[in-house]
Design an enzyme around this catalytic site. Structure first.
Site, PDB file in Angstrom:
ATOM      1  N   ASP A 109       0.872  -1.185   0.000  1.00 27.75           N
ATOM      2  CA  ASP A 109       0.000   0.000   0.000  1.00 27.75           C
ATOM      3  C   ASP A 109       0.907   1.233   0.000  1.00 27.75           C
ATOM      4  O   ASP A 109       2.093   1.129   0.313  1.00 27.75           O
ATOM      5  CB  ASP A 109      -0.875  -0.015   1.271  1.00 27.75           C
ATOM      6  N   SER A 110       0.329   2.355  -0.328  1.00 30.38           N
ATOM      7  CA  SER A 110       1.102   3.600  -0.291  1.00 30.38           C
ATOM      8  C   SER A 110       1.511   3.946   1.144  1.00 30.38           C
ATOM      9  O   SER A 110       2.507   4.614   1.361  1.00 30.38           O
ATOM     10  CB  SER A 110       0.281   4.735  -0.878  1.00 30.38           C
TER      11      SER A 110
ATOM     12  N   TYR B 168      -0.527   8.337  -2.488  1.00 31.28           N
ATOM     13  CA  TYR B 168      -0.469   8.205  -3.942  1.00 31.28           C
ATOM     14  C   TYR B 168      -1.648   8.937  -4.600  1.00 31.28           C
ATOM     15  O   TYR B 168      -1.586   9.296  -5.764  1.00 31.28           O
ATOM     16  CB  TYR B 168      -0.573   6.733  -4.354  1.00 31.28           C
ATOM     17  N   GLY B 169      -2.728   9.108  -3.850  1.00 33.98           N
ATOM     18  CA  GLY B 169      -3.990   9.616  -4.422  1.00 33.98           C
ATOM     19  C   GLY B 169      -3.873  10.973  -5.088  1.00 33.98           C
ATOM     20  O   GLY B 169      -4.686  11.325  -5.934  1.00 33.98           O
TER      21      GLY B 169
ATOM     22  N   CYS C 191      -4.244  -0.994  -1.920  1.00 33.52           N
ATOM     23  CA  CYS C 191      -4.279   0.451  -2.099  1.00 33.52           C
ATOM     24  C   CYS C 191      -5.274   0.756  -3.211  1.00 33.52           C
ATOM     25  O   CYS C 191      -5.130   0.252  -4.326  1.00 33.52           O
ATOM     26  CB  CYS C 191      -2.883   0.937  -2.481  1.00 33.52           C
ATOM     27  N   ASN C 192      -6.283   1.547  -2.902  1.00 27.07           N
ATOM     28  CA  ASN C 192      -7.313   1.834  -3.898  1.00 27.07           C
ATOM     29  C   ASN C 192      -6.752   2.587  -5.098  1.00 27.07           C
ATOM     30  O   ASN C 192      -7.144   2.324  -6.236  1.00 27.07           O
ATOM     31  CB  ASN C 192      -8.446   2.635  -3.261  1.00 27.07           C
ATOM     32  N   THR C 193      -5.827   3.519  -4.843  1.00 36.72           N
ATOM     33  CA  THR C 193      -5.264   4.308  -5.947  1.00 36.72           C
ATOM     34  C   THR C 193      -4.526   3.400  -6.925  1.00 36.72           C
ATOM     35  O   THR C 193      -4.703   3.508  -8.141  1.00 36.72           O
ATOM     36  CB  THR C 193      -4.301   5.376  -5.391  1.00 36.72           C
TER      37      THR C 193
ATOM     38  N   GLU D 299      -6.500   7.815  11.471  1.00 36.06           N
ATOM     39  CA  GLU D 299      -5.096   7.878  11.883  1.00 36.06           C
ATOM     40  C   GLU D 299      -4.946   8.478  13.284  1.00 36.06           C
ATOM     41  O   GLU D 299      -4.063   8.082  14.038  1.00 36.06           O
ATOM     42  CB  GLU D 299      -4.278   8.671  10.858  1.00 36.06           C
TER      43      GLU D 299
ATOM     44  N   CYS E 201     -12.103   2.666   0.994  1.00 39.61           N
ATOM     45  CA  CYS E 201     -10.773   3.155   1.403  1.00 39.61           C
ATOM     46  C   CYS E 201     -10.288   2.272   2.533  1.00 39.61           C
ATOM     47  O   CYS E 201     -11.053   1.923   3.433  1.00 39.61           O
ATOM     48  CB  CYS E 201     -10.870   4.614   1.859  1.00 39.61           C
ATOM     49  N   THR E 202      -9.018   1.908   2.499  1.00 41.51           N
ATOM     50  CA  THR E 202      -8.484   0.961   3.482  1.00 41.51           C
ATOM     51  C   THR E 202      -8.486   1.525   4.905  1.00 41.51           C
ATOM     52  O   THR E 202      -8.369   0.761   5.858  1.00 41.51           O
ATOM     53  CB  THR E 202      -7.038   0.566   3.119  1.00 41.51           C
ATOM     54  N   HIS E 203      -8.619   2.837   5.056  1.00 35.92           N
ATOM     55  CA  HIS E 203      -8.659   3.411   6.401  1.00 35.92           C
ATOM     56  C   HIS E 203     -10.023   3.241   7.079  1.00 35.92           C
ATOM     57  O   HIS E 203     -10.123   3.306   8.297  1.00 35.92           O
ATOM     58  CB  HIS E 203      -8.361   4.912   6.358  1.00 35.92           C
TER      59      HIS E 203
END
Lengths: 279, 279
Positions: B19-20, B51-52, B82-84, B161, B193-195
């Site tokens: 992932d980024s 990365y987005g 990573c979605n991006t 975060e 989104c992974t978050h």
């Protein structure tokens, strides 16, 4: 800096301002109020934003690329409108460049030290800026009698970018971030991030309610603009006979869909075309 | 992918996940529940996160660097968490690499399409993922009878975060982001989104209250882990006789002060040393 300033400098040339992204446009906004006749070229390194998560060597490399690009465009003086760059790169830029370099941290720190009576100063900034220790360091150079209480406020950047600058959500978030500063009984709160001036009304309200009416909120963008003004006038670097308001030229390394909307919000005024540059 | 999978693959080798940043650790968490015996090597490109905000060519270049690093470490299969990257790079990675490549967007989109009865699916994601149109594109490949209503929710990443995952602030923020999905009367809300899995309880509560009890919340991390599990078992790529729970090895391109705290929050478990790598 004296050497550079004493050279034959084109007073009519624009000021160069750069930041990792668009937040530095609040510094441009403050500069336009302090020095309305000056032309400004702004470079936002939007392709590589944010710098705050990167190491010092990388930040210095990126800052040099931004600075050299602006120097090549003939700016008469350089303003670093990025807290991350201001924490690590000014000395290196001053060594490498032939023009004066001003940065955001020192003016904000000095204004906060001048404003405090109790010596207890709170700083709100990004996690990166707080972790760098740049503000306590800069304050220690102005006075040995201040305590700097820093607190990272990571949600304030996306709030400013979203335009959620009034109402319940920013009020609750700001109140939460103000809490440790209230407990530390600071009498000055320094806004140590270029995004925060957009939230200044909410922050001032929370500060007055939670800490007290006597507390001063210092905006580092405004403090920096005042310093740049004094520097420019002192060295006769101001334009001789500006006609009306100076121009703002926007350069960026990448333009996302929301670029224009966010940039307008930070600058507080509409602007012309954005020129994409490759560093 | 069949060619790659039919080669002599070391079943005992670890899965590679990248992932980024650290958000992809929610996919690792889901993978550990779906495939508890597997070893996992996770690479977070924390020096270049996010990365987005970057262009597709840059994202592909970074993704290739991450992927090749994991391949060099002998992983048997690669999961793009990573979605991006999942929006622009999987095909290129499949062409360049000799091992199977799975990504996060397609499994989430498919699970959402399978869950909807009315055909109206809401997606919460970052501004970059929404702007990319990756989710409506992926859903259109599963069914021609769905409407995808995407909504950017940029505050959710810093909330996750910060660890502000319960209470008034996340509830208000989530309610605000849910509003357009409620107005569109979706019956599925996809967390794109992974978050966001960290905010799942708050999002589920808001969805039930504002849209209705019948609405399904689909977590793309869980959907991806289920797909990886099916793929691994189907091709006999699972470890033959795992002893206990597999290990998780963390690699990162930069480690900030809050790294360990944030990583533990996303992984939902403590972890060993972090190895810094240079890509």
């Amino acid at each position: 800096m004296t050497d550079a300033a004493s050279r034959a400098v084109d007073r009519e040339a624009p000021l160069g301002v750069f930041d990792s992204g668009l937040g530095g446009l609040t510094v441009v906004r403050a500069l336009r109020e302090a020095l309305p006749g000056e032309d400004i070229v702004y470079l936002g390194d939007t392709a590589r934003v944010p710098y705050g998560t990167k190491g010092a060597a990388t930040v210095i490399r990126y800052a040099l690329a931004c600075a050299k690009h602006l120097v090549a465009r003939g700016v008469k003086s350089l303003v670093i409108a990025c807290n991350t760059v201001s924490a690590v790169a000014p000395e290196r830029l001053r060594i490498e460049l032939d023009i004066p370099v001003l940065a955001v941290i020192e003016p904000g720190a000095r204004a906060a030290v001048e404003a405090t009576r109790t010596g207890r100063i709170g700083v709100l900034a990004t996690a990166g800026t707080i972790a760098s220790g740049a503000y306590p360091r800069a304050m220690a150079q102005c006075s040995t009698r201040v305590d700097c209480i820093g607190h990272a406020a990571p949600l304030l950047v996306p709030l400013a970018e979203e335009g959620w600058t009034e109402g319940e959500v920013p009020e609750l978030v700001v109140r939460r971030y103000i809490e440790p500063l209230a407990n530390a009984r600071v009498d000055v709160v320094l806004l140590g991030c270029t995004h925060y001036p957009l939230l200044r009304p909410v922050i001032e309200k929370a500060v007055r309610e939670r800490i007290g009416q006597h507390v001063t909120v210092v905006d580092s963008a405004v403090a920096t603009a005042a310093d740049v003004r004094a520097f420019i006038l002192d060295r006769n670097l101001d334009r001789r006979s500006p006609t009306g308001t100076g121009s703002v030229r926007l350069l960026a390394t990448d333009a996302t869909r929301s670029f224009r909307e966010v940039a307008t919000r930070f600058l507080g005024a509409p602007f012309g075309d954005v020129e994409l540059v490759d560093l």
